[in-house]
Design an enzyme around this catalytic site. Structure first.
Site, PDB file in Angstrom:
ATOM      1  N   ARG A   1       0.962  -1.209  -0.063  1.00  0.00           N
ATOM      2  CA  ARG A   1      -0.069  -0.139   0.106  1.00  0.00           C
ATOM      3  C   ARG A   1       0.686   1.172   0.136  1.00  0.00           C
ATOM      4  NH1 ARG A   1      -3.469  -3.184  -1.004  1.00  0.00           N
ATOM      5  NH2 ARG A   1      -5.354  -3.512   0.210  1.00  0.00           N
TER       6      ARG A   1
ATOM      7  N   GLU B   1      -5.233   6.805  -3.548  1.00  0.00           N
ATOM      8  CA  GLU B   1      -5.514   6.160  -4.664  1.00  0.00           C
ATOM      9  C   GLU B   1      -7.020   6.417  -4.781  1.00  0.00           C
ATOM     10  OE1 GLU B   1      -4.813   1.836  -4.949  1.00  0.00           O
ATOM     11  OE2 GLU B   1      -2.760   2.229  -4.707  1.00  0.00           O
TER      12      GLU B   1
ATOM     13  N   HIS C   1      -2.249   0.114  -9.452  1.00  0.00           N
ATOM     14  CA  HIS C   1      -2.683  -1.057  -8.706  1.00  0.00           C
ATOM     15  C   HIS C   1      -3.104  -2.212  -9.374  1.00  0.00           C
ATOM     16  CE1 HIS C   1      -4.082  -1.751  -4.318  1.00  0.00           C
ATOM     17  NE2 HIS C   1      -3.799  -2.927  -4.904  1.00  0.00           N
TER      18      HIS C   1
END
Length: 311
Positions: free
Chosen positions: A224, A253, A272
């Site tokens: 992350r 994000e 991602h």
């Protein structure tokens, strides 16, 4: 048994229904209809559905089980998850993520895509390219993803060192488990972040830790974005302390337009997507279906998440 999906993916819903014909599979209705729904037994959630999940749990405290399609629960309302069974599709996307990591390591070593040519170069047959043989790969976190990365790196004759928040032997031939994260960071030519995002790992790669990285080393993050101090990362990239950052995750994000990570020449950024493969959705569905059958039978579930620890 009633299961609510917090997203609309017809192919997945049909696969679940075919595997468990007796289940009542619903896609989350508008929030105003939540209270009128009959009792809900289980929820199938996906990243980005934290608000809907919070609303559903508040309206239906009888829900006993929540399954997350991904592996992280860092953006879910943890206070509402306590006391319920929470599982994930752990391992379903391990292979594509590990392959993405190796692709980034090879790209750095072979200077890709910058070594491709579209016109005659100054010199043929000569280039300053690196190799993986003998290089040290440091992996922070040694769950399914970390182990899959290690196996592939060993195939390239890399030296693999791993560190976990609680020390344990790696249990894999050729892999060294170390107790000191900082010491591992100083020795790594390529450093992979594969730890879950929790309050304990937030900001793990602080300015001080980034400064420990070998000059010219390579940072790879498939965890992350919150694990990395982004401002400090920029400073270390600009100074050359870190030669390249390969990031499949960012903070926040989605990353807003104009953010420096999009344009920095030493950053390889993807949105991602490292988990994607032709089989990813199928394997995530299969993990849920297996657990749904277990849940119906009162059996122990797989991929259990400790909501106190956050992973």
């Amino acid at each position: 048994m009633r299961v609510v999906m917090l997203f609309d993916l017809p192919a997945m819903r049909e696969a679940i229904q075919a595997a468990v014909p007796d289940a009542d599979i619903l896609t989350l209705p508008p929030p105003g209809h939540m209270a009128s729904m009959r009792a809900v037994d289980a929820v199938l959630a996906t990243p980005g559905a934290s608000q809907a999940l919070g609303q559903l749990l508040a309206r239906h405290p009888e829900i006993r089980w929540i399954h997350v399609l991904g592996t992280g629960i860092d953006d879910y309302p943890l206070e509402l998850l306590h006391g319920r069974q929470v599982t994930c599709s752990r391992g379903a996307t391990t292979v594509p993520i590990a392959e993405w990591v190796m692709a980034m390591i090879l790209a750095q070593a072979k200077n890709l895509p910058f070594s491709w040519v579209t016109q005659p170069p100054p010199h043929w047959c000569m280039a300053q390219l690196d190799t993986l043989e003998g290089k040290t790969l440091g992996i922070l976190g040694f769950g399914n993803i970390g182990q899959a990365i290690a196996r592939r790196a060993l195939g390239f004759d890399m030296k693999v060192r791993v560190a976990m928040r609680t020390y344990r032997p790696a249990g894999m031939a050729g892999v060294e488990s170390v107790t000191d994260i900082d010491e591992l960071i100083t020795t790594a030519d390529h450093l992979v972040l594969a730890l879950p995002a929790t309050t304990l790992t937030e900001g793990l790669m602080s300015a001080d830790r980034l400064s420990l990285m070998k000059r010219g080393s390579h940072l790879i993050n498939v965890s992350r974005g919150t694990l990395v101090d982004t401002r400090a990362l920029r400073e270390h990239l600009d100074s050359g302390q870190i030669a390249r950052a390969s990031l499949d995750v960012a903070n926040p994000e989605p990353l807003p337009a104009g953010h420096w990570l999009y344009q920095h020449p030493q950053v390889q950024l993807s949105p991602h997507i490292s988990w994607n493969s032709p089989l990813s959705q199928q394997r995530m569905s299969e993990a849920f279906i297996d657990n749904l059958l277990r849940f119906a039978a009162g059996a122990e579930l797989n991929g259990v998440i400790d909501t106190q620890a956050g992973y």
